[in-house]
Write a protein that holds these residues in place. Structure first.
Motif, mmCIF file in Angstrom:
data_model
loop_
_atom_site.group_PDB
_atom_site.id
_atom_site.type_symbol
_atom_site.label_atom_id
_atom_site.label_comp_id
_atom_site.label_asym_id
_atom_site.label_seq_id
_atom_site.Cartn_x
_atom_site.Cartn_y
_atom_site.Cartn_z
ATOM 1 N N GLY A 229 -64.080 -47.169 -48.910
ATOM 2 C CA GLY A 229 -63.799 -48.474 -49.855
ATOM 3 C C GLY A 229 -65.350 -49.002 -50.108
ATOM 4 O O GLY A 229 -66.172 -49.450 -48.994
ATOM 5 N N LEU A 230 -65.459 -49.511 -51.587
ATOM 6 C CA LEU A 230 -66.798 -49.871 -51.811
ATOM 7 C C LEU A 230 -66.624 -50.840 -52.914
ATOM 8 O O LEU A 230 -66.171 -50.236 -53.579
ATOM 9 N N ARG A 231 -67.172 -51.996 -52.927
ATOM 10 C CA ARG A 231 -67.108 -52.996 -53.759
ATOM 11 C C ARG A 231 -68.429 -53.037 -54.892
ATOM 12 O O ARG A 231 -69.734 -52.751 -54.657
ATOM 13 N N THR A 308 -65.536 -56.887 -47.435
ATOM 14 C CA THR A 308 -64.683 -55.501 -47.083
ATOM 15 C C THR A 308 -63.799 -54.901 -48.465
ATOM 16 O O THR A 308 -65.219 -55.237 -49.421
ATOM 17 N N TYR A 309 -62.746 -54.893 -48.777
ATOM 18 C CA TYR A 309 -62.176 -54.755 -50.029
ATOM 19 C C TYR A 309 -62.138 -55.956 -50.980
ATOM 20 O O TYR A 309 -61.644 -55.858 -51.550
ATOM 21 N N LYS A 310 -62.169 -57.026 -50.724
ATOM 22 C CA LYS A 310 -62.787 -58.174 -51.412
ATOM 23 C C LYS A 310 -63.633 -58.979 -50.340
ATOM 24 O O LYS A 310 -64.214 -59.189 -49.505
ATOM 25 N N GLN A 357 -56.941 -55.157 -38.883
ATOM 26 C CA GLN A 357 -56.330 -54.418 -39.301
ATOM 27 C C GLN A 357 -56.653 -53.512 -40.582
ATOM 28 O O GLN A 357 -56.914 -54.179 -41.687
ATOM 29 N N VAL A 358 -56.652 -52.328 -40.409
ATOM 30 C CA VAL A 358 -57.022 -51.186 -40.475
ATOM 31 C C VAL A 358 -55.647 -50.934 -42.327
ATOM 32 O O VAL A 358 -55.200 -50.955 -42.376
ATOM 33 N N ASN A 359 -57.060 -50.786 -43.262
ATOM 34 C CA ASN A 359 -56.647 -49.888 -44.113
ATOM 35 C C ASN A 359 -56.637 -49.267 -44.850
ATOM 36 O O ASN A 359 -58.074 -48.285 -44.823
ATOM 37 N N ASP A 363 -62.560 -49.963 -42.412
ATOM 38 C CA ASP A 363 -61.523 -50.415 -40.738
ATOM 39 C C ASP A 363 -62.232 -52.209 -39.971
ATOM 40 O O ASP A 363 -61.681 -52.196 -39.087
ATOM 41 N N ARG A 364 -62.577 -52.757 -40.379
ATOM 42 C CA ARG A 364 -63.757 -53.558 -40.740
ATOM 43 C C ARG A 364 -62.149 -55.299 -41.034
ATOM 44 O O ARG A 364 -63.445 -55.736 -41.283
ATOM 45 N N HIS A 365 -61.151 -55.193 -41.489
ATOM 46 C CA HIS A 365 -61.031 -56.027 -42.158
ATOM 47 C C HIS A 365 -60.031 -56.678 -40.790
ATOM 48 O O HIS A 365 -59.584 -56.112 -40.156
#
Length: 395
Positions: A229-231, A308-310, A357-359, A363-365
């Motif tokens: 994932g990349l923002r 991370t994703y946000k 919480q992996v999503n 892996d870092r959330h």
């Protein structure tokens, strides 16, 4: 739980500058090679030179469940011999890890002897079955791991570790901010995300994306938890942009619902923010300026550290760091972190526990374990911001 180093003095709102760490483990030599651990070290508000590493002590532990798999004593962790390069006003060091058969957690603690600053970080290590995100990584234009999960609009980067054709899914979705620590409902589940567009890229070539949002990079679209994932964020992220939405939204943690409605309904940003802050401090422009500077400085730090994703300020760890400051004590176990704050006046401890919480994106959330008992602690911390008492903690 494993505990490395507890600070000798404590504050409810720890003063910046703070020692900051981010870690990443990459199998750069492929499945048969030993994984390499990269550590980004930064002191917020300070410029580090390579020679500064001689004043830093470190320790790492690989932990699996409750047992210690491998440990290097603090005096043997020679950071000045591990220098790999510079990134984002910080230093990057790297070293090889031993190989094991099953997943583990890397726990690294660093202490700067010059300033007395110290902190720790946990990094998941995917031993055993390796995924695309373990073998490939986002790198800067020079090939050094980016050590963050965002790039800025127009910023060049590469996907290293592969030269295959990759799939990219783009999402415009705006994620919600973290719920208060006493809200037992916790993180609100996002609706099933549907990609707004899909395209292909090739690994190991220079890239630069112009559209803000969230991207998921995959080699195999059926590998649900293997993508990267990349923002993509507008300048000056991780600082807050001078746009209405970006400047106002992060105030939600210390504001009433009516104050937020008034800010969001305003036509001009600066006058609305001026009125907001001056009303909090009864027209005291000096105090308002100091609190504004501190709040937005910590906002920049959480965006750098926890995006991370946000965006970082919307995450659970980002929320706690923003309101309470850097933790004075960090402990870790398999897929878990605990942050401890100690009130220097009452010597009472506040502990926040986060579970990994992996999503699909990272892996870092980490999500906060919430309790009703946090309510008085939370509102006390908010009052310290709203009345400017947080400034006394920094004197």
């Amino acid at each position: 739980m494993l505990l490395l180093w507890a600070a000798s003095s404590f504050r409810l709102h720890a003063q910046l500058p703070a020692l900051q760490l981010k870690g990443q483990v990459i199998y750069t030599a492929g499945i048969e090679g030993k994984p390499e651990a990269y550590l980004w070290i930064r002191i917020a508000g300070d410029t580090l030179g390579q020679e500064r590493l001689t004043a830093m002590k470190g320790r790492y532990q690989l932990i699996q469940a409750a047992s210690v798999i491998h440990e290097v004593a603090v005096e043997d962790f020679k950071l000045n011999e591990l220098f790999a390069g510079y990134r984002d006003d910080g230093l990057v060091v790297k070293w090889q890890l031993p190989v094991f058969e099953t997943p583990a957690t890397l726990f690294v603690a660093i202490k700067d002897e010059k300033t007395g600053l110290q902190t720790a970080v946990t990094v998941p290590v995917q031993y055993g079955r390796l995924r695309f995100r373990d073998l490939a990584f986002v790198a800067d234009a020079k090939g050094l791991p980016l050590m963050r999960e965002f790039v800025r609009v127009g910023e060049p980067f590469q996907i290293k570790g592969t030269n295959d054709i990759l799939w990219v899914r783009y999402f415009k979705h705006h994620f919600t901010q973290a719920a208060p620590p006493m809200d037992l409902k916790g993180e609100k589940a996002s609706p099933t995300l549907q990609a707004d567009s899909t395209f292909q890229i090739r690994g190991d070539v220079s890239l630069s994306w112009q559209q803000e949002g969230l991207y998921l990079i995959q080699k195999d679209t059926t590998d649900i938890y293997g993508g990267i994932g990349l923002r993509v964020e507008a300048q000056p992220f991780p600082q807050v942009a001078r746009r209405k939405e970006e400047a106002i939204a992060p105030l939600v943690y210390i504001s009433t619902s009516k104050e937020m409605e008034s800010l969001q309904a305003s036509e001009e940003l600066k006058p609305a923010l001026d009125r907001y802050w001056l009303k909090l401090f009864n027209g005291d422009t000096k105090k308002a300026a100091q609190v504004i500077r501190l709040y937005y400085r910590q906002l920049k730090e959480v965006n750098m550290m926890f995006t991370t994703y946000k965006e970082g300020w919307k995450t659970d760890r980002g929320m706690i760091y923003l309101i309470f400051g850097p933790p004075q004590q960090i402990s870790a176990g398999q897929d878990i972190e605990q942050w401890v704050y100690t009130n220097k006046n009452s010597f009472s401890k506040i502990t926040f526990t986060f579970k990994r919480q992996v999503n699909a994106f990272t892996d870092r959330h980490y999500t906060l374990v919430r309790y009703l008992e946090y309510e008085p602690i939370w509102y006390t911390a908010i009052e310290q911001w709203r009345y400017g008492y947080v400034l006394k903690e920094l004197q």
